[in-house]
Design a protein around this motif. Sequence first.
Motif, short mmCIF file in Angstrom:
data_model
loop_
_atom_site.label_atom_id
_atom_site.label_comp_id
_atom_site.label_asym_id
_atom_site.label_seq_id
_atom_site.Cartn_x
_atom_site.Cartn_y
_atom_site.Cartn_z
N GLU A 237 -7.41 -23.63 -36.18
CA GLU A 237 -7.25 -22.91 -37.43
C GLU A 237 -6.98 -21.43 -37.16
OE1 GLU A 237 -10.59 -23.48 -39.95
OE2 GLU A 237 -10.39 -25.67 -40.04
N GLY A 238 -6.25 -20.81 -38.09
CA GLY A 238 -5.99 -19.38 -37.99
C GLY A 238 -4.76 -19.00 -37.20
N TYR A 239 -3.97 -19.96 -36.79
CA TYR A 239 -2.75 -19.71 -36.01
C TYR A 239 -1.53 -20.07 -36.85
CZ TYR A 239 -5.78 -19.11 -31.99
OH TYR A 239 -6.74 -18.65 -31.13
N PRO A 240 -0.36 -19.47 -36.52
CA PRO A 240 -0.03 -18.64 -35.35
C PRO A 240 -0.52 -17.20 -35.48
CG PRO A 240 1.90 -18.87 -36.73
CD PRO A 240 0.84 -19.75 -37.35
N LYS A 241 -0.57 -16.53 -34.32
CA LYS A 241 -0.91 -15.13 -34.26
C LYS A 241 0.15 -14.38 -33.46
CE LYS A 241 -5.87 -16.00 -34.66
NZ LYS A 241 -7.22 -15.85 -34.05
N ASP A 242 0.12 -13.06 -33.53
CA ASP A 242 1.14 -12.24 -32.87
C ASP A 242 0.71 -11.93 -31.44
OD1 ASP A 242 2.77 -9.85 -32.07
OD2 ASP A 242 3.54 -10.08 -34.11
N VAL A 243 1.62 -12.17 -30.50
CA VAL A 243 1.35 -11.96 -29.08
C VAL A 243 0.90 -10.52 -28.82
CG1 VAL A 243 2.38 -11.96 -26.78
CG2 VAL A 243 3.00 -13.74 -28.43
N ARG A 244 1.48 -9.57 -29.55
CA ARG A 244 1.23 -8.16 -29.28
C ARG A 244 -0.19 -7.72 -29.64
NH1 ARG A 244 6.55 -6.46 -32.47
NH2 ARG A 244 5.78 -8.26 -33.64
N ASP A 245 -0.91 -8.55 -30.39
CA ASP A 245 -2.28 -8.22 -30.74
C ASP A 245 -3.29 -8.77 -29.75
OD1 ASP A 245 -1.62 -6.81 -33.09
OD2 ASP A 245 -1.49 -8.68 -34.23
N TYR A 246 -2.83 -9.61 -28.80
CA TYR A 246 -3.77 -10.31 -27.93
C TYR A 246 -3.41 -10.25 -26.46
CZ TYR A 246 -5.85 -12.37 -32.11
OH TYR A 246 -6.49 -12.54 -33.32
N PHE A 247 -2.13 -10.33 -26.12
CA PHE A 247 -1.74 -10.51 -24.73
C PHE A 247 -1.07 -9.29 -24.11
CE2 PHE A 247 -2.34 -14.81 -26.18
CZ PHE A 247 -2.99 -15.39 -25.12
N MET A 248 -1.21 -8.15 -24.75
CA MET A 248 -0.73 -6.90 -24.19
C MET A 248 -1.38 -5.76 -24.94
SD MET A 248 3.15 -7.09 -25.69
CE MET A 248 3.26 -8.81 -25.21
N LYS A 249 -1.39 -4.60 -24.32
CA LYS A 249 -1.96 -3.41 -24.94
C LYS A 249 -0.85 -2.64 -25.62
CE LYS A 249 -6.10 -4.12 -23.20
NZ LYS A 249 -7.27 -4.41 -24.02
N CYS A 250 -0.86 -2.65 -26.94
CA CYS A 250 0.17 -1.97 -27.72
C CYS A 250 -0.48 -0.90 -28.61
CB CYS A 250 0.94 -2.96 -28.59
SG CYS A 250 1.91 -4.15 -27.63
N PRO A 251 0.17 0.24 -28.78
CA PRO A 251 -0.39 1.29 -29.64
C PRO A 251 -0.62 0.79 -31.06
CG PRO A 251 1.47 2.12 -28.36
CD PRO A 251 1.45 0.63 -28.17
N ASP A 252 -1.80 1.10 -31.59
CA ASP A 252 -2.15 0.77 -32.97
C ASP A 252 -2.14 -0.72 -33.26
OD1 ASP A 252 -2.34 3.54 -33.56
OD2 ASP A 252 -0.17 3.62 -33.81
N ARG A 253 -2.29 -1.53 -32.21
CA ARG A 253 -2.36 -2.98 -32.41
C ARG A 253 -3.57 -3.52 -31.68
NH1 ARG A 253 2.98 -5.42 -34.28
NH2 ARG A 253 1.58 -7.20 -34.47
N GLY A 254 -3.92 -4.74 -31.98
CA GLY A 254 -5.05 -5.38 -31.33
C GLY A 254 -5.83 -6.21 -32.32
N HIS A 255 -6.56 -7.22 -31.80
CA HIS A 255 -7.30 -8.12 -32.69
C HIS A 255 -8.73 -7.68 -32.90
CE1 HIS A 255 -8.40 -9.45 -28.66
NE2 HIS A 255 -9.44 -10.07 -29.19
#
Length: 455
Positions: A237-255
């Motif tokens: 449950e709760g998917y899909p999700k954005d790769v940029r929030d979980y599998f890389m360090k991106c400015p102003d992003r993250g879970h």
Amino acid sequence: MRLLSLPLCLSWVLALCLAAPPHHKEGHSDPYHKEDHAHPDQHGHPDQHSHPEHSHHHDFVRCSGIEFDAITLDEHGVTYFIKDDHLWKGYRGSSEFINQTFHELHGSIDAAFRMHHKVKPEDHDRVFIFKGDHVWSFYNHTLEDGFPKLINSEFPGIPYELDAAVECPSGECNKDAVLFFKGSHVYSYDLLTHVVKEKDWPAVMNCTSAFRWLEHYYCFQGTKFQRFHPVTGQVSEGYPKDVRDYFMKCPDRGHGDKTREAVFGRCSGKPFDAFTADDEGKVYAFRGDYFLRLDTKRDGYHYWSITSNWKELHDHINAVFTWDHKMYFIQGDQVYIYKSDVHYTLVEGYPKPVEEELGVKGPVDAAFLCGDSHVVHIIQGKRMLVVDMLETPRKVVREWPLHFDHVDAAMCGPEGIRVFIGDIYYEYGSPMLLATSKMEPHPHKTRKELLGCDN
């Protein structure tokens, strides 16, 4: 091998041609720019103190959204993200050409995975990379003898030009296996019998890459990903999700927000509620609604919600111990018992009152059981209660006074008994020494000595 050798000047042609857009999978295009992030350290973890190096070629901006061709761990636990002829190591940092790490590879690839096959040590922990109708096997970045091979000679019955591949060890799959993805088809390949089972998983299809991390399975579809069950294909449950929030360090992003990280993160210094190790050697630390796996240093630490593994548990737990292939969670005056296989199934009829199950009135502060022993030690205030799990009904068979006013957590492992109080733990050689010692042993700092934090 002769078909794969390229003139030396080709590397110069590639460098000159990078200004032109590379080939992309249909429906996606990615700009070229330099990603201003720190490089990972030697273990693939983010290195906050390093500075980006300026490479001699343009680089994809991962945070703009990239459809990766493959994602895999190597034998040292470094995560590789691969796109066309570019490779990133870790969750932040710039890329390099793939042939800087895997010298015999040139251009884009189709799929990659890290083999789990302990029955055949000569294959275990190898990185297998697929391209067209061939497969390469690398260990310590060195091409294994006899490779590349035709895919069908190494993995009979598996098609060419794959979309993705991921390993699935016994216990997570029924037997040691590899899952291969092509279009809407999933091929489960048994590593011992070489039997291939073709599956139809409507919820998991058209994976551009696949990845196994800490017994969780992910199908990437462009910049989105899903977590799926490797046997049933069911998507969480709760998917899909954005790769940029979980599998890389991106400015102003993250879970995760900073407040949650400050409280539940590995290095927060906050007290833990419980520790335990299961029969498979997995070591767990519980804090609030989350837990950490402490046996995953090679592949990195990460905190997960408790309900992601033990869906019936909500809020923090008081104590946990493992016995007879089951995990006992004590929460308030209730005990939950789970089969300690990878899918953590709640035993029918639970939860039950702690007093009914263990002969002790809840709540409790900590609990531990050592090795093959059938005796569980339960800490409650300034006393330690001993319960024999072979007794019917179970009851307290001995009680010891403790010189501690309060204990947050305790566990038993190869090093002996560890008693946790705040951000400090103490080690004892046996339960008897814990009960009878009149002097506190040398204190150890949990963050630094157990979790590898800087302070």
